[in-house]
Write an enzyme that holds these catalytic residues in place. Structure first.
Site, PDB file in Angstrom:
ATOM      1  N   CYS B  43      -1.165  99.395  24.029  1.00  0.00           N
ATOM      2  CA  CYS B  43      -0.682  99.475  25.402  1.00  0.00           C
ATOM      3  C   CYS B  43      -1.186  98.287  26.212  1.00  0.00           C
ATOM      4  O   CYS B  43      -1.959  97.481  25.715  1.00  0.00           O
ATOM      5  CB  CYS B  43      -1.147 100.769  26.060  1.00  0.00           C
ATOM      6  N   CYS B  46      -4.911  98.112  26.575  1.00  0.00           N
ATOM      7  CA  CYS B  46      -5.595  97.624  25.372  1.00  0.00           C
ATOM      8  C   CYS B  46      -5.546  96.105  25.329  1.00  0.00           C
ATOM      9  O   CYS B  46      -6.531  95.453  24.988  1.00  0.00           O
ATOM     10  CB  CYS B  46      -4.921  98.130  24.109  1.00  0.00           C
ATOM     11  N   ASP B 446      -3.537 111.178  -5.900  1.00  0.00           N
ATOM     12  CA  ASP B 446      -4.753 110.782  -6.583  1.00  0.00           C
ATOM     13  C   ASP B 446      -5.904 111.377  -5.762  1.00  0.00           C
ATOM     14  O   ASP B 446      -5.706 111.716  -4.600  1.00  0.00           O
ATOM     15  CB  ASP B 446      -4.817 109.248  -6.618  1.00  0.00           C
ATOM     16  N   ASP B 626      -4.482 105.022  -4.739  1.00  0.00           N
ATOM     17  CA  ASP B 626      -5.079 103.801  -4.200  1.00  0.00           C
ATOM     18  C   ASP B 626      -5.745 102.924  -5.245  1.00  0.00           C
ATOM     19  O   ASP B 626      -5.965 101.754  -5.012  1.00  0.00           O
ATOM     20  CB  ASP B 626      -6.125 104.155  -3.141  1.00  0.00           C
ATOM     21  N   ASP B 630      -4.251 103.822 -10.761  1.00  0.00           N
ATOM     22  CA  ASP B 630      -3.010 104.436 -10.277  1.00  0.00           C
ATOM     23  C   ASP B 630      -1.827 103.490 -10.331  1.00  0.00           C
ATOM     24  O   ASP B 630      -0.685 103.915 -10.162  1.00  0.00           O
ATOM     25  CB  ASP B 630      -3.166 104.905  -8.825  1.00  0.00           C
TER      26      ASP B 630
END
Lengths: 52, 731
Positions: B43, B46, B446, B626, B630
């Site tokens: 925003c 920020c 996973d 991750d 995998d």
């Protein structure tokens, strides 16, 4: 109908000016951060010239 | 887990070894422009907080936030390092990561997007002018006036069509040369035929010219092309940004000195220094030091492994406690990390079979249009014997059937949907990932690093007395080992104060020791404290000769994991858990989340095989993982998601990357995906409806340029508006 000889070039030139202006905005990076620009207008910090 | 957090934990070590700071400063000297990824900005407030905070850091000349890319670029004096900026930002509550400026340079100026935008602008300008001139013709301009308007239109149209239409011509030519038909072939043919017949008509002072149609066609299609390009560019730059997050540097021990090198420059036989918290850049053998290794990214094991001289290590493992020196036995492409790519290549072959909805439509559509237009041409040629009339009608058919709506419908929907998912923290990397996500009926998770955060938390809190916890806290306070940090967190939560332990020292690879009231106090591995190791992650506390006290740990759940599993199950999806970790840990996790179908101790190849078997049974599998173990499974699955903290190889293999730490956007993404597919199909139906009405008119020779213009514009606008409904829906 002779007015057309004036009106047609005038309309083309005006359109061309619009196109050139768009090219200018494109060249000066005004489409790099559309979301940020939309939010920055709400910021309370004012400055004299846009930050580069 | 990620390179960024690894560099955090390496920081205490930095002060002990000033060379690293020096080297970082030297790198900054060369390039004073620093780039930071700040995923939390959203925003106006920020933006100003981040910019103000960065400008306050000594030596910073200017700071600029790009909200679209969620990135901050900082121009600073040579002595400012990214670590200083990251620290300053974390003080005001923003998570930031350093970006490798080298890896980003490619995205800084997106030339292709600018080129497309320029062509779009020229086409827009020309089509509006020609449309105005055409309105005069439709309104009844006749004879010399009409001819003059047509000639002016031709003068505007010809250069525009040549300049703006290039992307279509190139793609069509490429397809034709390869002996294929794609969507651009009818587009190119329609544009060229329309301009050619209109020129001919104009030369003969005819009544109908399709200059405006040729230009609006180019304009609308370019708009679709631009949207498509932008969606992919945003995804690509975000993916590159993730790659840039891992600044690939390694510290090499040469001639009694530490030197920082890029991992690409490492050679076999180099002695590499890996500090606590650092990740192994190469495969090799430990030549000095003892420590513990976290292998969870490679194997899924959550238990840290003891490491000593002579032990082999693989790239990707994380060094937890002591400083290690490793002699490289394989670097770069030769490391086990890269060898995993073979498995991925085998799994890859199954993936490419998916044809996107747009391609499927084009396959039916392109030949159909050509046949229809050729038939109209031949029919009229035979019927009237007039080449000019027949050509005119063929051009009208091509223009009216031209896939304006088709070319705009799919990109408009995918742009709206990916934009929405991006805001929810998901990055769609593959162009057909959305469509595939919509078909999923089975979700495989996973465990380590995906459902769990990969950081331990104390699990037998109730069995540990406050005094024992206080003693452990006293020892753990100064350590950056994950188990120590879990103890500190647990003690702080319980409001326990640290016992006054003296002479605290870390024994790399074993634990921490100190003295309390004259007695030796140890906290660490089973063998070191005289305890017997059980199943699961644990550490033992031993005071003097007393019995060791067990502290058990389990992996803390990732945010939103339980919620994601629950809503997926509620949506009728079959949820499985597949992990390389030991049975006890996997079973406990499955029970905790209510997953009935779980597999433990699965090897990478077994994971992939199990997924291939599910696909063979007709299931559409979504794999969420991750680790390196995998990657093959991620590639074998119908569609795959990996968190941003995943290893590079896993992120490359997956179609969608989760940018935040939260897993809860996954079920929402599946809903958005099925909505998007529904809209695409709706848009196809709308476009077909327009064609069904307008094509008979064109074939019958009743289509005027006015009808062509109206049919084309309304269908394009309708599909775009229908696509945009997705943006706001369900907010």
């Amino acid at each position: 109908m002779n007015i057309l000889t004036v009106l047609i070039p005038v309309s083309l030139v005006l359109g061309g000016v619009g196109l050139l202006f768009f090219v200018f905005t494109l060249k000066s990076n005004q489409y790099e951060d559309p979301d940020g620009d939309a939010q920055r207008i709400l910021s309370d910090e004012f400055d004299d010239k846009p930050k580069s | 887990m990620s390179g960024a957090s690894a560099s955090f934990s390496a920081c205490p070590a930095c002060s002990a070894a000033p060379s690293a700071v020096d080297i970082a400063a030297r790198t900054a000297q060369k390039d004073a422009n620093l780039a930071l990824s700040v995923p939390g900005i959203h925003c106006a407030a920020c933006i100003s907080t981040v910019e103000r905070c960065l400008s306050k850091v000594d030596g910073v000349k200017s700071a600029r936030v790009n909200l679209t890319l969620k990135r901050a670029t900082v121009e600073a004096a040579a002595d400012v390092t990214a670590a200083m900026l990251v620290e300053a930002l974390s003080e005001v509550g923003f998570e930031a990561h350093e970006l490798d400026a080298g890896a980003l340079s490619a995205t800084s100026t997106d030339k292709a997007a600018r080129e497309l935008l320029m062509r779009l602008a020229v086409a827009g300008f020309a089509s509006m002018n020609v449309m105005l001139l055409s309105v005069a013709v439709w309104a009844g301009a006749a004879d010399a006036t009409r001819d003059m308007f047509h000639w002016i239109s031709a003068a505007i149209t010809l250069p525009t069509v040549i300049f703006s239409g290039q992307p279509f011509y190139r793609s069509a030519w490429g397809a034709l040369r390869a002996g294929r038909l794609n969507m651009d072939v009818p587009i190119t043919l329609a544009i060229l035929l329309a301009v050619a017949t209109s020129l001919w008509e104009t030369a003969l002072s005819g009544e109908h010219a399709y200059f405006d149609a040729a230009l609006t066609l180019t304009f609308f299609l370019l708009a679709g092309r631009y949207l498509d390009h932008r969606t992919r560019a945003v995804a690509r730059s975000a993916a590159e940004e993730l790659a840039a997050l891992e600044v690939p540097r390694a510290i090499v021990w040469q001639d009694g000195q530490e030197r920082e090198l890029r991992t690409a420059e490492l050679r076999v036989g180099d002695i590499i220094v890996v500090r606590a918290g650092g990740r192994m850049p190469v495969d090799g053998v430990i030549v000095e030091g003892t420590s513990e290794l976290d292998r969870s990214l490679l194997t899924g094991e959550s238990l840290p492994v003891f490491a000593e001289v002579g032990q082999a290590v693989s790239a990707g493992e994380v060094n937890l406690t002591g400083l290690l020196k490793v002699e490289a036995s394989a670097v770069g492409e030769e490391t086990s990390l890269h060898r995993m790519a073979d498995l991925v290549a085998i799994a890859e072959s199954g993936r490419s079979k998916y044809t996107s909805l747009a391609d499927a439509a084009a396959k039916l559509y392109a030949p159909g249009v050509h046949i229809l237009s050729a038939l109209a041409f031949l029919g009229w040629l035979v019927y009237s014997g007039d080449m000019r009339v027949a050509l005119n009608i063929a051009a009208a058919v091509l223009i009216i059937t031209c896939p304006c709506a088709l070319g705009l419908a799919v990109p408009a929907v995918t742009t709206a949907a990916s934009g929405r998912l991006f805001r929810a923290g998901m990055l769609i990397k593959h162009s057909t990932a959305l469509e595939r996500l919509a078909q999923v009926d089975t979700v495989v998770f996973d465990k380590t690093g995906t459902l769990t955060r990969g950081t331990p938390e104390l699990s037998n809190f109730a069995d540990v007395s406050a005094e024992d916890l206080a003693m452990a806290y006293g020892l753990a306070e100064g350590s950056s080992h994950p188990l120590s940090r879990a103890i500190v967190a647990a003690a702080k939560d319980a409001g326990v104060a640290a016992a006054p332990v003296q002479d605290v020292s870390e024994v790399a690879g074993y634990g921490t020791k100190g003295t309390l009231h004259g007695q030796e106090l140890r906290f660490g591995r089973a063998s070191w404290t005289g305890a017997t190791a059980g199943e699961g992650t644990a550490a033992w506390l031993k005071l003097g000769d007393a019995e060791p006290v067990t502290f058990a740990f389990n992996d803390s759940l990732r945010e939103g994991a339980a919620q994601a599993v629950r809503s997926l199950q509620a949506a009728g999806k079959h949820v499985c858990l597949m992990s390389g970790d030991n049975e006890g840990a996997v079973k406990a996790m499955a029970m905790r989340l209510g997953i009935e179908d779980w597999t433990a101790e699965a090897l990478p190849a077994e994971k992939a095989a199990r997924i291939q078997q599910m696909s063979a049974e007709g299931h559409k599998v979504l794999m969420v993982g991750d680790g390196l173990n995998d990657t093959a499974a991620l590639t074998a699955a119908h569609v795959s998601i990996s968190p941003a903290s995943a290893l590079d190889a896993a992120r490359v293999a997956s179609d969608i990357v989760l940018l935040g730490a939260d897993l809860s956007p996954i079920p929402a993404a599946m809903t958005t995906a099925s909505k998007a597919v529904k809209r695409i199909k709706e848009n196809f139906r709308i476009a077909t409806l327009y064609n069904v009405i307008a094509v008979p008119l064109a074939v019958a020779g009743l289509a005027t340029p006015l009808i062509a213009a109206v049919a084309m514009s309304t269908s394009s606008i309708t599909v775009s508006l229908n696509a945009l409904r997705l943006r706001g829906a369900g907010k």
